[in-house]
Design an enzyme around this catalytic site. Structure first.
Site, PDB file in Angstrom:
ATOM      1  CD  GLN A   1     -12.290   3.972  -3.143  1.00 24.04           C
ATOM      2  OE1 GLN A   1     -11.310   3.980  -2.404  1.00 24.04           O
ATOM      3  NE2 GLN A   1     -12.167   4.056  -4.455  1.00 24.04           N
TER       4      GLN A   1
ATOM      5  CG  HIS B   1      -7.195   5.799  -2.622  1.00 23.94           C
ATOM      6  ND1 HIS B   1      -6.130   6.253  -3.363  1.00 23.94           N
ATOM      7  CD2 HIS B   1      -8.123   5.391  -3.525  1.00 23.94           C
ATOM      8  CE1 HIS B   1      -6.398   6.120  -4.639  1.00 23.94           C
ATOM      9  NE2 HIS B   1      -7.605   5.599  -4.760  1.00 23.94           N
TER      10      HIS B   1
ATOM     11  CD  GLU C   1       3.199  -1.359  -7.050  1.00 22.20           C
ATOM     12  OE1 GLU C   1       3.537  -0.285  -7.585  1.00 22.20           O
ATOM     13  OE2 GLU C   1       3.438  -1.626  -5.843  1.00 22.20           O
TER      14      GLU C   1
ATOM     15  CE1 TYR D   1      -7.308   5.522 -12.354  1.00 28.02           C
ATOM     16  CE2 TYR D   1      -7.122   7.342 -10.807  1.00 28.02           C
ATOM     17  CZ  TYR D   1      -7.282   5.990 -11.054  1.00 28.02           C
ATOM     18  OH  TYR D   1      -7.415   5.115 -10.012  1.00 28.02           O
TER      19      TYR D   1
END
Length: 425
Positions: free
Chosen positions: A120, A189, A287, A308
């Protein structure tokens, strides 16, 4: 200098309408087979529909989608140049482009740092100094590595020269001004949204780097590091002197809030100056948070997500603990979730009925979310409305509002992707 669109060609323009029928079909598909909201999204999560939020007054808005420019490789961040009209676009492999929205032409910006484009990671967000062009600094967030190949979220800045030698725009004197330590072996992340607050501080999100050691010792609950946190910095990259933990010897002084998993949307609500974020959960549990100074947002000791591949809760709900800040809106385990990226409060003139609303992109669910907001602070009532772009199959990565027109710009996350704008039909 203001640039306006000159080529609204019919084959690049599709008129859509935010109707309840389209929304119902699209949202059902996002939730998965048999999935429902269960009345559990929103402020209370208890299934009641008595929030007092007025009927939606922005649903019956006709809009069109225009392609501004194409051929981007996983674009990640958007930022308009004030008083110029052109748009900066980052691409995750490590390119920064300056795009003219009037005709879609773009120039590659020189002086961009080498980035760690893996997983990522890569070249991520972009922000412009609020006093541009008097202060011509442009800020980039990106994944970079140390000598051992471990990666970290970096923040750097350079002065944007639009009249560089040879005619190409360039970032001059670019250098890293903050590295969110510690470095980690994971390539996930990074968080990495960057936003200037109303008083000129630079806020940057940092993910938890996919630390799976859930519990009170998790990096997001450890104030001695800068992971799983919102950082508040000066424009030079120093810790803001009014940060909540500057007087605690064992705490990282750049931390503004903590207990985050991976916030990939961040914006300031103009009416209040409050910082809002959208954050990824584990399995669902995504959220929307109003970020307060010194707040602990719970991850992973409080969460609305499941692990998960299971129906097992990661942790108790935020509302079962008195020591964390609960989200103002969330998608519980089993809802299908809303993996977010990119957010903006809309204040433009193009769509008066949408003013004051929150827009946020979703990746896996492939639509642009629209939310109405009533009230302020962590007591705000947030209601998800009919989705936009739900028929395109687009992972929505980044958003920006064009200052001169109020058109809403969207970067699509794909290997060969467009940047588009939403305009009145």
């Amino acid at each position: 200098m203001t640039r306006r669109p000159t080529d609204p060609a019919a084959d690049r323009r599709t008129v859509l309408r935010t109707t309840g029928g389209l929304a119902a079909l699209s949202l059902a598909g996002c939730l998965g087979e048999g999935g429902t909201n269960d009345g559990a999204t929103g402020t209370g999560g208890d299934g009641d529909d008595d929030s007092g939020v007025p009927p939606d007054d922005g649903a019956d808005v006709e809009y069109a989608v225009e392609r501004v420019a194409e051929g981007f490789e996983n674009p990640w961040g958007l930022a308009f140049l004030p008083d110029d009209g052109r748009l900066l676009v980052t691409e995750r492999p490590g390119r920064l482009s300056l795009v003219d929205p009037a005709d879609g032409t773009r120039a590659t910006v020189d002086g961009v740092p080498a980035v760690h484009a893996a997983g990522q990671g890569g070249l991520l967000d972009v922000a412009v100094h609020p006093e541009f062009p008097e202060d011509a600094r442009v800020y980039l967030t990106y994944a970079g590595t140390d000598d051992e190949g471990r990666s970290a979220t970096h923040v750097g800045s350079g002065r944007l020269s639009l009249d560089a030698e040879g005619g190409a725009p360039a970032l001059e004197g670019f250098e890293p001004i903050r590295v969110a330590r510690p470095f980690a072996g994971s390539d996930q992340h990074f968080g990495s949204r960057a936003t200037f607050g109303p008083e000129g501080a630079l806020f940057v999100t940092v993910g938890d780097r996919r630390d799976t050691e859930f519990g009170p010792e998790h990096v997001s609950q450890d104030l001695s590091n800068e992971l799983g946190a919102t950082l508040r910095l000066t424009p030079d990259g120093d810790a803001h002197p009014d940060n909540p933990f500057v007087d605690e010897p064992e705490a990282a002084d750049a931390i503004y809030s903590y207990g985050h998993r991976n916030p990939q949307a961040m914006t300031v609500r103009p009416e209040t100056g409050a910082l809002w974020q959208c954050e990824h959960g584990e399995r669902d549990g995504d959220e929307i948070n109003v970020v307060e100074r010194g707040g602990n947002y719970g991850w992973p000791i409080a969460s609305e997500a499941c692990r998960y591949g299971t129906d097992e809760r990661v942790a108790p709900s935020h509302r079962e603990r008195g020591d964390v800040v609960a989200p103002v809106h969330y998608w519980p385990c089993g809802s299908g979730g809303f993996p977010p990226s990119g957010g903006v409060f809309y204040q433009g003139d193009a769509f008066p009925a949408w003013r004051g609303g929150l827009f946020a992109g979703t990746l896996a669910a492939e639509y642009l979310g629209r939310f109405t907001v009533e009230g302020t602070g962590t007591d705000a009532a947030v209601t998800e409305r009919d989705p936009l772009l739900a028929d395109r199959g687009w992972r929505v990565r980044a958003l920006a509002t064009e200052p001169a027109t109020g058109h809403l710009y969207v970067a699509v996350d794909d290997a060969d992707a467009p940047v588009v704008r939403i305009v009145p039909a």
